[in-house]
Every structure is written in structure tokens, then in C-alpha cells.
Design a protein around this motif. Sequence first.
Motif, PDB file in Angstrom:
ATOM      1  N   THR A 164     -30.539  -2.940 -12.246  1.00 41.07           N
ATOM      2  CA  THR A 164     -29.083  -2.994 -12.090  1.00 41.07           C
ATOM      3  C   THR A 164     -28.510  -1.587 -11.964  1.00 41.07           C
ATOM      4  OG1 THR A 164     -28.955  -4.983 -13.471  1.00 41.07           O
ATOM      5  CG2 THR A 164     -26.910  -3.738 -13.182  1.00 41.07           C
ATOM      6  N   PRO A 191     -26.856 -14.944  -9.671  1.00 39.12           N
ATOM      7  CA  PRO A 191     -27.679 -15.579 -10.709  1.00 39.12           C
ATOM      8  C   PRO A 191     -27.853 -17.085 -10.501  1.00 39.12           C
ATOM      9  CG  PRO A 191     -25.493 -15.142 -11.557  1.00 39.12           C
ATOM     10  CD  PRO A 191     -25.550 -14.537 -10.181  1.00 39.12           C
ATOM     11  N   ASN A 228     -27.361  -5.242  -7.916  1.00 37.10           N
ATOM     12  CA  ASN A 228     -28.784  -4.988  -7.732  1.00 37.10           C
ATOM     13  C   ASN A 228     -28.937  -3.802  -6.781  1.00 37.10           C
ATOM     14  OD1 ASN A 228     -31.493  -5.170  -6.577  1.00 37.10           O
ATOM     15  ND2 ASN A 228     -31.600  -7.185  -7.544  1.00 37.10           N
ATOM     16  N   GLN A 241     -35.303  -3.203 -14.797  1.00 35.32           N
ATOM     17  CA  GLN A 241     -35.753  -4.533 -15.209  1.00 35.32           C
ATOM     18  C   GLN A 241     -35.005  -5.043 -16.438  1.00 35.32           C
ATOM     19  OE1 GLN A 241     -40.009  -4.887 -15.452  1.00 35.32           O
ATOM     20  NE2 GLN A 241     -40.322  -3.908 -13.465  1.00 35.32           N
ATOM     21  N   ASN A 242     -33.681  -5.023 -16.347  1.00 34.57           N
ATOM     22  CA  ASN A 242     -32.856  -5.401 -17.495  1.00 34.57           C
ATOM     23  C   ASN A 242     -32.400  -6.858 -17.488  1.00 34.57           C
ATOM     24  OD1 ASN A 242     -31.079  -4.680 -15.267  1.00 34.57           O
ATOM     25  ND2 ASN A 242     -29.426  -4.978 -16.726  1.00 34.57           N
ATOM     26  N   VAL A 243     -32.569  -7.548 -16.376  1.00 31.75           N
ATOM     27  CA  VAL A 243     -32.045  -8.906 -16.292  1.00 31.75           C
ATOM     28  C   VAL A 243     -32.911  -9.745 -15.342  1.00 31.75           C
ATOM     29  CG1 VAL A 243     -30.445  -8.373 -14.390  1.00 31.75           C
ATOM     30  CG2 VAL A 243     -29.891 -10.211 -15.982  1.00 31.75           C
ATOM     31  N   TRP A 244     -32.957 -11.042 -15.616  1.00 31.22           N
ATOM     32  CA  TRP A 244     -33.584 -11.961 -14.674  1.00 31.22           C
ATOM     33  C   TRP A 244     -32.763 -13.231 -14.603  1.00 31.22           C
ATOM     34  CZ3 TRP A 244     -35.386 -16.738 -16.301  1.00 31.22           C
ATOM     35  CH2 TRP A 244     -35.596 -16.896 -17.667  1.00 31.22           C
ATOM     36  N   PHE A 245     -32.710 -13.815 -13.415  1.00 33.16           N
ATOM     37  CA  PHE A 245     -31.947 -15.043 -13.178  1.00 33.16           C
ATOM     38  C   PHE A 245     -32.855 -16.166 -12.690  1.00 33.16           C
ATOM     39  CE2 PHE A 245     -28.994 -11.543 -11.897  1.00 33.16           C
ATOM     40  CZ  PHE A 245     -28.230 -11.571 -13.040  1.00 33.16           C
ATOM     41  N   TRP A 275     -37.817 -10.113 -12.783  1.00 33.01           N
ATOM     42  CA  TRP A 275     -36.934  -9.087 -13.345  1.00 33.01           C
ATOM     43  C   TRP A 275     -36.236  -8.306 -12.242  1.00 33.01           C
ATOM     44  CZ3 TRP A 275     -35.572  -9.051 -18.249  1.00 33.01           C
ATOM     45  CH2 TRP A 275     -36.381  -9.732 -19.154  1.00 33.01           C
ATOM     46  N   ASN A 276     -34.975  -7.942 -12.521  1.00 38.40           N
ATOM     47  CA  ASN A 276     -34.167  -7.167 -11.585  1.00 38.40           C
ATOM     48  C   ASN A 276     -33.651  -5.905 -12.255  1.00 38.40           C
ATOM     49  OD1 ASN A 276     -33.729  -8.974  -9.123  1.00 38.40           O
ATOM     50  ND2 ASN A 276     -33.236 -10.342 -10.809  1.00 38.40           N
TER      51      ASN A 276
END
Length: 174
Positions: free
Chosen positions: A161, A33, A121, A144-148, A158-159
Amino acid sequence: MQTERLIIRRFKPEDGADLYDYLSREEVVRFEPYGVFSQKEANQAAAGRSKNEAFWAVCLKDSGKLIGNLYFAKGEFDTWELGYVFHSDFWGKGYACEAAKALIDDAFREQKAHRIVAMCNPKNERSWRLLERLGMRREGFLRQNVWFKTDETGCPLWNDTYEYGILAQEWEKT
């Protein structure tokens, strides 16, 4: 803590140079991140990690060189979260697996952990293959639950997991 080839210890403020050696590499931080570290950021991170019991420095037993780090933090319900970042020059040699096994074994045997979890990822094949070598099972796929990071217009990148876990009684069978 020691393994056959490694010393796993708390960080020291003077670990900044070795931390910079791997956190300044794009291939190492690609799925993290954060971006690549400057020497100043690595020095600050080493100082901060020396006061944070969740971070463990992984060093070669023969030379003492810091080659990576583990994140291992206790959460609710006797569940611990595992994370890791290693110097790319030492990938594919089993060091991350050896170090993670030692911490997981200690958590289950000495800390009486009930469960260990980890996330990565799906594009990071090295990471999820390591988790599977450790005997962890894939428990979830979050889309697409998280982005850094953001793109050049400031929109989130979006990434997905993968979520992994293992219970104490499962570890005893490995």
C-alpha cells in the motif's frame, strides 16, 4: 455539489443499473477489496450507499449518467479518507480528479478538515498518479500489509500500500 462537468450527489436506491455497469468490470475492481458485482449485488450496494453519507455518486452533468463514486469519510482528528472507483469507459478524461477536487475543497473550506488521506496499491499507477495530481504527497509504503483475496488454496494474496496525505494549509497553496 456541481463542477464544470459533473454532479456529485448522494446515491439513490435506483442507481443499481449504473453501478452494475462499472462494478461488473474486472478492470474496474482489480484493486478493490471485492470482486465483480452481479446486478443483484449492485442493486443492494446502491440501496446501502443511499443510506451511507460516506459514498458520493459522480454523474455527468449533461446526461445524469452515474460514471463513478467517491468514498469520503471523516475519521479521528479532523482527518478524512478519500477513495474512488470510476467506470473504465471514462478513465483518462479527468473526471475523478475533478470530482475529488470538489470534495476535498469542500472538506477543507466548509467542514474544517485538517487532513485528507488516501491509500492505493502501488501497482495501480492511475490511482497514485491521480493522488499526486491532487497535490497529495506520498507519505508511506507499507509492504504486504493487507489482503482481500486468496489463491486457489485459500492462502492470502498480500498487497502493498502507498499512503498519501495533504494538510489544509497545503491545499490552500494549490
